[in-house]
Design a protein around this motif. Structure first.
Motif, mmCIF file in Angstrom:
data_model
loop_
_atom_site.group_PDB
_atom_site.id
_atom_site.type_symbol
_atom_site.label_atom_id
_atom_site.label_comp_id
_atom_site.label_asym_id
_atom_site.label_seq_id
_atom_site.Cartn_x
_atom_site.Cartn_y
_atom_site.Cartn_z
ATOM 1 N N GLY A 27 0.827 -1.198 0.000
ATOM 2 C CA GLY A 27 0.000 0.000 0.000
ATOM 3 C C GLY A 27 0.861 1.246 0.000
ATOM 4 O O GLY A 27 2.079 1.190 -0.268
ATOM 5 N N ALA A 28 0.264 2.386 0.276
ATOM 6 C CA ALA A 28 0.987 3.658 0.441
ATOM 7 C C ALA A 28 0.027 4.526 1.250
ATOM 8 O O ALA A 28 -1.126 4.692 0.873
ATOM 9 C CB ALA A 28 1.299 4.299 -0.908
ATOM 10 N N THR A 29 0.518 5.025 2.381
ATOM 11 C CA THR A 29 -0.375 5.728 3.305
ATOM 12 C C THR A 29 -0.392 7.213 2.989
ATOM 13 O O THR A 29 0.666 7.844 2.936
ATOM 14 C CB THR A 29 0.098 5.508 4.764
ATOM 15 N N PRO A 30 -1.578 7.799 2.764
ATOM 16 C CA PRO A 30 -1.642 9.226 2.440
ATOM 17 C C PRO A 30 -1.312 10.112 3.647
ATOM 18 O O PRO A 30 -1.417 9.679 4.795
ATOM 19 C CB PRO A 30 -3.092 9.430 1.988
ATOM 20 N N ARG A 31 -0.955 11.359 3.341
ATOM 21 C CA ARG A 31 -0.532 12.294 4.393
ATOM 22 C C ARG A 31 -1.599 12.461 5.462
ATOM 23 O O ARG A 31 -1.302 12.570 6.652
ATOM 24 C CB ARG A 31 -0.253 13.672 3.780
ATOM 25 N N VAL A 32 -2.885 12.500 5.049
ATOM 26 C CA VAL A 32 -3.953 12.781 5.998
ATOM 27 C C VAL A 32 -4.068 11.672 7.049
ATOM 28 O O VAL A 32 -4.335 11.939 8.229
ATOM 29 C CB VAL A 32 -5.290 13.019 5.242
ATOM 30 N N VAL A 33 -3.816 10.434 6.637
ATOM 31 C CA VAL A 33 -3.878 9.311 7.587
ATOM 32 C C VAL A 33 -2.646 9.351 8.502
ATOM 33 O O VAL A 33 -2.756 9.150 9.720
ATOM 34 C CB VAL A 33 -3.972 7.958 6.838
ATOM 35 N N LEU A 34 -1.478 9.648 7.919
ATOM 36 C CA LEU A 34 -0.258 9.720 8.740
ATOM 37 C C LEU A 34 -0.373 10.828 9.777
ATOM 38 O O LEU A 34 0.052 10.676 10.926
ATOM 39 C CB LEU A 34 0.972 9.956 7.849
ATOM 40 N N ALA A 35 -0.994 11.948 9.390
ATOM 41 C CA ALA A 35 -1.145 13.070 10.334
ATOM 42 C C ALA A 35 -2.072 12.662 11.484
ATOM 43 O O ALA A 35 -1.794 12.942 12.664
ATOM 44 C CB ALA A 35 -1.701 14.289 9.599
ATOM 45 N N ALA A 36 -3.173 11.984 11.154
ATOM 46 C CA ALA A 36 -4.104 11.534 12.201
ATOM 47 C C ALA A 36 -3.422 10.517 13.113
ATOM 48 O O ALA A 36 -3.625 10.514 14.335
ATOM 49 C CB ALA A 36 -5.343 10.926 11.552
ATOM 50 N N GLN A 37 -2.587 9.667 12.507
ATOM 51 C CA GLN A 37 -1.874 8.672 13.308
ATOM 52 C C GLN A 37 -0.909 9.347 14.288
ATOM 53 O O GLN A 37 -0.834 8.977 15.458
ATOM 54 C CB GLN A 37 -1.105 7.722 12.377
ATOM 55 N N ARG A 38 -0.213 10.392 13.798
ATOM 56 C CA ARG A 38 0.710 11.117 14.689
ATOM 57 C C ARG A 38 -0.049 11.741 15.852
ATOM 58 O O ARG A 38 0.416 11.760 16.988
ATOM 59 C CB ARG A 38 1.486 12.180 13.904
#
Ligand code: PLP
Length: 384
Positions: A27-38
């Motif tokens: 896969g490849a994780t979009p910025r919006v998901v990475l930001a929510a994860q942070r």
């Protein structure tokens, strides 16, 4: 439907100088998901003690409800796991096998899962029985018939891929599940590639277990996967790691298996919203159409053939490489290395006495990517 391809590339932090046409692997994780994860990680690290005890249990169940609605299940039947390999291990390692018992697995089954089947069989004196998947361009009827023919009185379980890994076939899952159930054989579906590559309705499917990766086609953060267990199959099912919840029921056992980072699961709702923003079911259909167009483009360019067409084709496609000389796993691995060095991640697999190239069609891909892929592949083959 919103614009896709180049128009959405800003959503990912991918390196666009490198040709990413292998969304299917990791896969490849979009910025919006990475930001929510942070954000979830920061919340956890601000008050770890309170977070783990007072925030996480409800937050995890809330995330499971969101995911359940997406895959057509009840939240109480969904446990989060790190990946599909872990989900398959939980089911297989919970079995009570006796000498002479059999487990049916597909010839195109994923290597790690086939190894797990072999492991539990070897420990018990049981046997893995292989159902052959014909290739290339198999018919759905032949696959269903081969699974049914592999079942015997001794079969305790069938392990069936939803979408095969190396051969990229979308199997006729409902018909396979029905054929197994008609013979009283429970089914574990390895749906590593299912969620968001094709629509899912787990209630309607009726499989006993379905494990799916959300970090592939749903673009969730890495380590976001689930195990669905039909309510009548939850007794005597255990995660591979036994912890405090042992004996207290399905969700107690799976929701806590020791301290770990739950942020990938807690951001599943953001990934589902992102998927819907890209077009949901229309977006999945667009990826399938793009993969079909890319596969035939490449087959024409290389003057060879496609691995699947029509109803067994999904968001990934296979094209035979025009090679002369011996075919081996080593040669395939060497080609993969050369392709990576030449600037693309498209993997190769040995199937039916030939080496095949697998391509994926994701939101950020355009048809021009596969023209570029054809150039890279032709160059690597010339130098091979
Ligand atoms: C059919 C199948 N099963 C299982 C897996 C394993 O996925 P993971 O590495 O997330 O466990 C894959 C990965 O590509 C797969 O294609």
């Amino acid at each position: 439907m919103p614009l896709l391809g180049k128009a959405v590339r800003h959503e990912w932090a991918l390196d666009w100088d490198f040709l990413s046409v292998n969304h299917g692997s990791f896969g490849a994780t979009p910025r919006v998901v990475l930001a929510a994860q942070r954000e979830w990680q920061q919340r956890m690290e601000a008050q770890p003690g309170r977070f783990m005890r007072a925030v996480l249990p409800d937050a995890l169940r809330h995330a499971a409800e969101r995911l359940a609605a997406f895959v057509g299940a009840d939240g109480k039947d969904i446990a989060f796991v790190e990946n599909a390999t872990t989900g398959c291990n939980a089911v297989l390692r919970s079995l009570h096998l006796a000498p002479g018992d059999e487990i049916v697995a597909l010839s195109h089954g994923y290597g790690a899962v086939r190894n797990t089947v072999r492991f539990v069989c070897e420990r018990a004196g049981a046997m893995m029985v292989e159902a052959e998947v014909p290739f290339p361009r198999p018919s759905g009827d032949a696959i269903v018939a081969n699974v049914a023919a592999a079942i015997s009185r001794r079969t305790k379980l069938a392990v069936v891929d939803h979408i095969t890994s190396g051969s990229a076939l979308v199997l006729p899952l409902q018909r396979i599940v029905d054929a197994c159930h008609a013979a009283n054989v429970p089914v574990l579906v390895d749906g590593a590639h299912g969620p968001a590559q094709v629509p899912l309705d787990l209630h309607a499917l009726g499989a006993d277990w379905y494990t799916g990766n959300c970090h592939k086609w749903l673009c969730a953060a890495k380590g976001c996967a689930f195990l669905y267990t039909r309510s009548d199959r939850q007794t005597d099912l255990h995660p591979t790691t036994i912890s405090h919840g042992f004996g207290k029921g399905y969700l107690d056992e799976f929701d806590w298996i020791g301290t770990r980072d739950p942020s990938a699961w807690l951001t599943i709702g953001v990934a589902i919203d992102f998927h819907r923003r890209l077009g949901g079911e229309d977006f999945m259909a667009r990826n399938i159409a793009l993969a079909a167009e890319a596969t035939s483009l490449l087959a024409r360019r290389l003057n060879t053939e496609a691995g699947a067409t029509g109803e067994l084709a999904g968001c990934m496609g296979l094209v035979r490489l025009p090679l002369t000389g011996p075919v081996s796993a080593e040669r395939s691995a060497d080609l993969r290395t050369r392709l990576l060095a030449a600037g693309t991640d498209a993997p190769t697999h040995v199937l039916a006495g030939a080496i095949w190239l697998r391509l994926s069609a994701a939101a950020y891909n355009d048809i021009e990517d596969y023209v570029r892929l054809g150039d890279i592949v032709a160059g690597v083959i010339r130098a091979n």
